[in-house]
Scaffold this active site. Structure first.
Site, PDB file in Angstrom:
ATOM      1  N   GLU A  51      31.792  42.414  98.546  1.00 47.79           N
ATOM      2  CA  GLU A  51      31.427  41.146  97.894  1.00 47.79           C
ATOM      3  C   GLU A  51      30.453  41.356  96.742  1.00 47.79           C
ATOM      4  O   GLU A  51      29.646  40.484  96.451  1.00 47.79           O
ATOM      5  CB  GLU A  51      30.830  40.180  98.925  1.00 47.79           C
ATOM      6  CG  GLU A  51      31.803  39.807 100.020  1.00 47.79           C
ATOM      7  CD  GLU A  51      31.708  38.350 100.428  1.00 47.79           C
ATOM      8  OE1 GLU A  51      31.045  37.569  99.709  1.00 47.79           O
ATOM      9  OE2 GLU A  51      32.288  37.992 101.451  1.00 47.79           O
ATOM     10  N   GLU A  74      41.018  48.032  93.180  1.00 48.50           N
ATOM     11  CA  GLU A  74      42.068  49.059  93.037  1.00 48.50           C
ATOM     12  C   GLU A  74      41.417  50.428  93.155  1.00 48.50           C
ATOM     13  O   GLU A  74      40.200  50.543  93.087  1.00 48.50           O
ATOM     14  CB  GLU A  74      42.762  48.905  91.676  1.00 48.50           C
ATOM     15  CG  GLU A  74      43.532  47.618  91.546  1.00 48.50           C
ATOM     16  CD  GLU A  74      44.179  47.470  90.172  1.00 48.50           C
ATOM     17  OE1 GLU A  74      44.141  48.432  89.379  1.00 48.50           O
ATOM     18  OE2 GLU A  74      44.712  46.375  89.904  1.00 48.50           O
ATOM     19  N   CYS A 103      42.886  39.797  96.416  1.00 47.76           N
ATOM     20  CA  CYS A 103      43.324  41.131  95.970  1.00 47.76           C
ATOM     21  C   CYS A 103      42.794  41.458  94.575  1.00 47.76           C
ATOM     22  O   CYS A 103      43.423  41.118  93.563  1.00 47.76           O
ATOM     23  CB  CYS A 103      44.844  41.213  95.969  1.00 47.76           C
ATOM     24  SG  CYS A 103      45.550  40.913  97.588  1.00 47.76           S
TER      25      CYS A 103
END
Lengths: 252, 568
Positions: B395, B151, B148
């Site tokens: 990634e 955002e 995580c």
């Protein structure tokens, strides 16, 4: 104990086969090899019998060059307890014929004293379907070949055999030799953790000489050819032309 | 241990041989046998059990199948055996990863988000207590993990994240608040590796500053919730959702790594997992080539099968070269990782960019070769195109990674120049390098010698051209993204040349010279492209054109759209 046999890995069923230039066999170099499908059924049946506590220990044996070890490991990963690798030099494995294999197994049976031997009914490379029968003869044990159902009760086995005419049920006493057919079961694939565990299981190595077996082939392969190419057909306009053509070609 | 990185070396005009010759052979016979058996089991699972098309339509992997995957052992491939994992090396993991590339990329992201990044932090930075507590149930797949970081206002700009974790008065727990988006496995995970800003006191100045800290967060802590699964273009069976943290109380024992050291943790986790993509997409490309070739061999138009036409032959050839170069780079990377290379982040970034772009191109061409059929859902290729698009984005976007590569290299040069003094000295030294690159220490097969010469020549030209840019722009080179992209693209091509030469040489040494044609063809193509990029870098007229072009971009941005009026 159950001795479950493995032929050496056979060419994977999905591979396109090519005849060797010398016409004495098929090309095996660099071609994908896998466990013989009927042997997978044999191993699977042994593992299920062990899970049902009908057998205590599964020993898997294979005759062949060093690559056979991978086939043995696959069987160990499926659930066999230990392995025996009867090693023959690479290149001579193509000459390993059912009679020689049966002799080797009868010596292994003398050594291991199992109550049950399960083999795949035939290898998909030569389709011989002889080893089980020869072995049973040598051991003078009852045989249940082409088994599609096997049940155990009171020290006997009831076997359903797939034969040309349909299904045949027989009852055999132990010790016995069985050969597995395709519909006997659905073989599990080895899980990755079981493949890892299999690395710790023992594989005993020996040679045919150790067992006092002469594996010289008794049969000589004269010629291997592709099936003839299918000829194109010919369309004819009516029945009378058809009759003429058939007469022409000497079929009438 | 000082760096032996080949990628770093090319910026300095060096052809460092340690990490490219011989081509890494890191599997012993036992490991080769093990991975061969695992591949068989994997193939059987993907062929008999998994249905990628169904997974795509349902946007889910069936629950019963997840159980089979647990039994198969797919969730703990690189976890040490003592925690219930399979302890695969990077190379073995990469090889196994080719299976998801060949059969189902969506499933690959589900398992990859779990182990390649989801709990990788615990493997790399966890203390013994954390490993003991969390790894067993993660390795068995009884619980799922996710990574995580992203955002709403922080994607590539990872250090700008706003999620915060503040230590409570008692000093026992951090209290976390924030929201993360586009989290793979976000909707199904129990264990979250979460990155949040934590107030930290600067040791030198005594000031309180926000620094990122990594945390192991359990859903069971309370306050963790997630949004509905995102509807995506591809990798549909992989769950992607928003994750919300509302006053989540995290015990201090769950800090991962050092307080304030979270950014490094995040970057290293991503860096460590990057090698997987090259191998995975090798599986994809190989599969696509089979389909394209099958079609070309059997489809007849006009007078013959498609295979007879140059246009088709060229496409098939290019697909093979891209796959070969990618595969060579991928296994060189994980091989060097397994051999203990002290650093590999530049090579990993190069591999990721090359793999994702090549796979996209190969898929695009496969569809083109299949024509209308390539566009049809039932034929099955269009799903691959949809699945592949994200690989250039997640990634680490290819755009950011190119800048990362170029800036790393440019920094290397900057340090070198600081040591050497003035411009005259620098150019003199560069000239010396042109004359100085003699024969390799490694004996290379005669047929590969022309490619080696090309590589040496190209490294030298690249070094001189890049040096000139550094000298020209100095610190402002950071803003010169057009130049930086040319630098990055050239360097990736150079790395690919080294990888294919090394690999073809390995095969030739074993008696198989059939790969020489692939390596030579790829080097020829790369050589031309590098020459063009290097020439562009040094072309003053082109710089004027570049600036004019950039200006068009700026005007469009100011104009809120396309600049021209309709011509009619």
């Amino acid at each position: 104990a159950v001795v479950s046999t493995q032929s050496t890995g056979v060419i994977d069923y999905a591979v396109k086969i090519r005849v060797r230039p010398d016409s004495l066999g098929v090309v095996t170099d660099g071609v994908k090899h896998s466990m013989n499908p009927f042997d997978e059924n044999a191993i699977e049946e042994a593992v299920r019998m062990k899970q049902k506590k009908i057998v205590k220990e599964i020993v898997v044996a294979s005759c062949g060059p060093s690559q056979s070890q991978e086939t043995i490991r696959t069987a160990l990963a499926m659930g066999a307890d230990r392995g025996i690798h009867v090693e023959v030099p690479a290149g001579t494995d193509a000459d390993l014929q059912p009679l020689a294999v049966a002799k080797i197994f009868s010596k292994l049976v003398e050594k291991e004293k199992p109550d049950l031997v399960i083999l795949g009914k035939q290898a998909i490379d030569d389709d011989a379907n002889q080893t089980t029968q020869l072995l049973a003869g040598m051991l003078d044990w009852p045989q249940g070949t082409m088994a599609s159902v096997v049940n155990a009760a009171d020290g006997r086995l009831t076997i359903t055999r797939e034969i040309d005419g349909g299904l045949e049920d027989i009852s055999v006493s132990l010790p016995a030799v069985i050969s597995a057919d395709l519909r006997l079961n659905e073989p599990r694939y080895a899980t990755l953790p079981n493949i890892m565990k299999a690395k710790k299981k023992k594989i005993e190595k020996m040679t045919p000489e150790n067992l006092g077996v002469d594996i010289t082939p008794r049969l000589k392969i004269l010629n291997v050819v592709d099936p003839p190419v299918r000829q194109a057909g010919e369309k004819v306009p009516d029945v009378s032309t058809l009759m003429e053509k058939l007469k022409e070609k000497g079929h009438l | 241990m000082s760096s032996t990185s080949f990628a770093r070396g090319i910026f300095l005009g060096e052809l460092r041989e340690e990490e490219i010759f011989p081509y890494p052979q890191v599997l012993d016979s036992d490991q080769k046998e093990t991975i061969s058996m695992m591949m068989e089991a994997g193939h059987a699972f993907f062929q008999n059990t998994n249905d990628a098309a169904a997974n795509d339509s349902a946007e889910k992997i069936p629950e019963e199948q997840l159980d089979e995957m647990r039994q198969l052992g797919m969730y703990g491939l690189m976890v040490p055996e003592e925690y219930g994992g399979l302890a695969l090396t990077n190379t073995m993991y990469a090889k196994f990863g080719e299976l998801t590339g060949e059969y189902d990329l969506g499933l690959g992201i589900h398992t990859g988000a779990h182990q390649s990044i989801g709990y990788k932090g615990i493997l790399l930075y966890g203390n013994p207590e954390q490993k003991e507590k969390y790894l067993p149930s993660l390795a068995s797949g009884d619980v799922f993990a996710c990574f995580c970081l992203t955002e709403p206002s922080s994607g590539s700009d990872a250090s700008s994240i706003k999620t915060r974790a503040v230590l409570n008065e008692a000093g026992t727990h951090y209290v976390m608040n924030g929201a993360k988006i586009w989290i793979s496995n976000g909707g199904i995970a129990e264990i979250f590796t979460v990155f949040a800003q934590t107030p930290a006191i600067d040791a030198k100045t005594g000031e309180t500053k926000d620094k990122i800290t990594a945390f192991i967060v359990e859903r069971a802590f309370g306050g963790v919730s997630h949004g509905p699964p995102e509807k995506k273009m591809g990798i549909k069976c992989s769950n992607t959702s928003e994750v919300y943290f509302e006053n989540v109380e995290i015990p201090v024992e769950n800090v991962l790594g050092e307080v304030g050291g979270g950014f490094k943790v995040a970057m290293n986790i991503l860096n460590n997992g990057r090698f997987g993509m090259g191998a995975c997409l090798t599986g994809t490309m190989r599969m696509l080539i089979s389909k394209a070739v099958d079609h070309a061999n059997n489809r007849k138009q006009f007078v013959s099968n498609l295979r007879e036409y140059q246009g088709i032959q060229q496409k098939i050839a290019r697909m093979n070269l891209l796959c070969y170069a990618n595969e060579s780079m991928a296994y060189m990377l994980c091989g060097n990782m397994d051999r203990g290379a002290p650093e590999y982040q530049i090579e990993a970034a190069m591999s990721k960019i090359f793999a994702s772009q090549s796979a996209w191109d190969v898929c695009d061409e496969t569809i083109q070769i299949l024509g209308g059929a390539g566009f049809m859902k039932d034929v099955g290729i269009e799903r691959w195109m949809r699945d592949l698009r994200i690989f250039r984005i997640f990634e680490g976007t290819n755009d950011i990674l190119k800048l990362f590569i170029a800036l790393n290299g440019v920094q290397e040069l900057g340090n070198l120049f600081k040591k050497q003094g003035n411009l005259g000295t620098v150019m003199g030294l560069a000239q010396k390098r042109v004359l100085g690159m003699g024969s390799l220490k490694t004996k290379v097969h005669a047929d590969l010698e022309p490619s080696v010469k090309q590589l040496q020549e190209d490294i030298t030209k690249f070094h001189i051209a890049t040096s000139a840019q550094v000298i020209k722009y100095k610190k402002k080179i950071i803003e010169q993204q057009v130049v930086l992209n040319r630098i990055a693209e050239s360097s990736i091509l150079l790395q690919s040349m080294a990888a294919v030469i090394s690999r073809a040489n390995l095969a030739a040494e074993k008696g198989d010279t059939s790969e020489v044609v692939l390596a030579s063809a790829w080097c020829g193509e790369a050589h031309q492209k590098i020459a063009a990029l290097v020439a562009d870098m040094q072309n003053a007229d082109l710089t004027k054109v570049d600036n004019a072009t950039l200006n068009v971009g700026k005007l469009s941005l100011d104009n809120n759209g396309y600049l021209a009026q309709s011509p009619i």
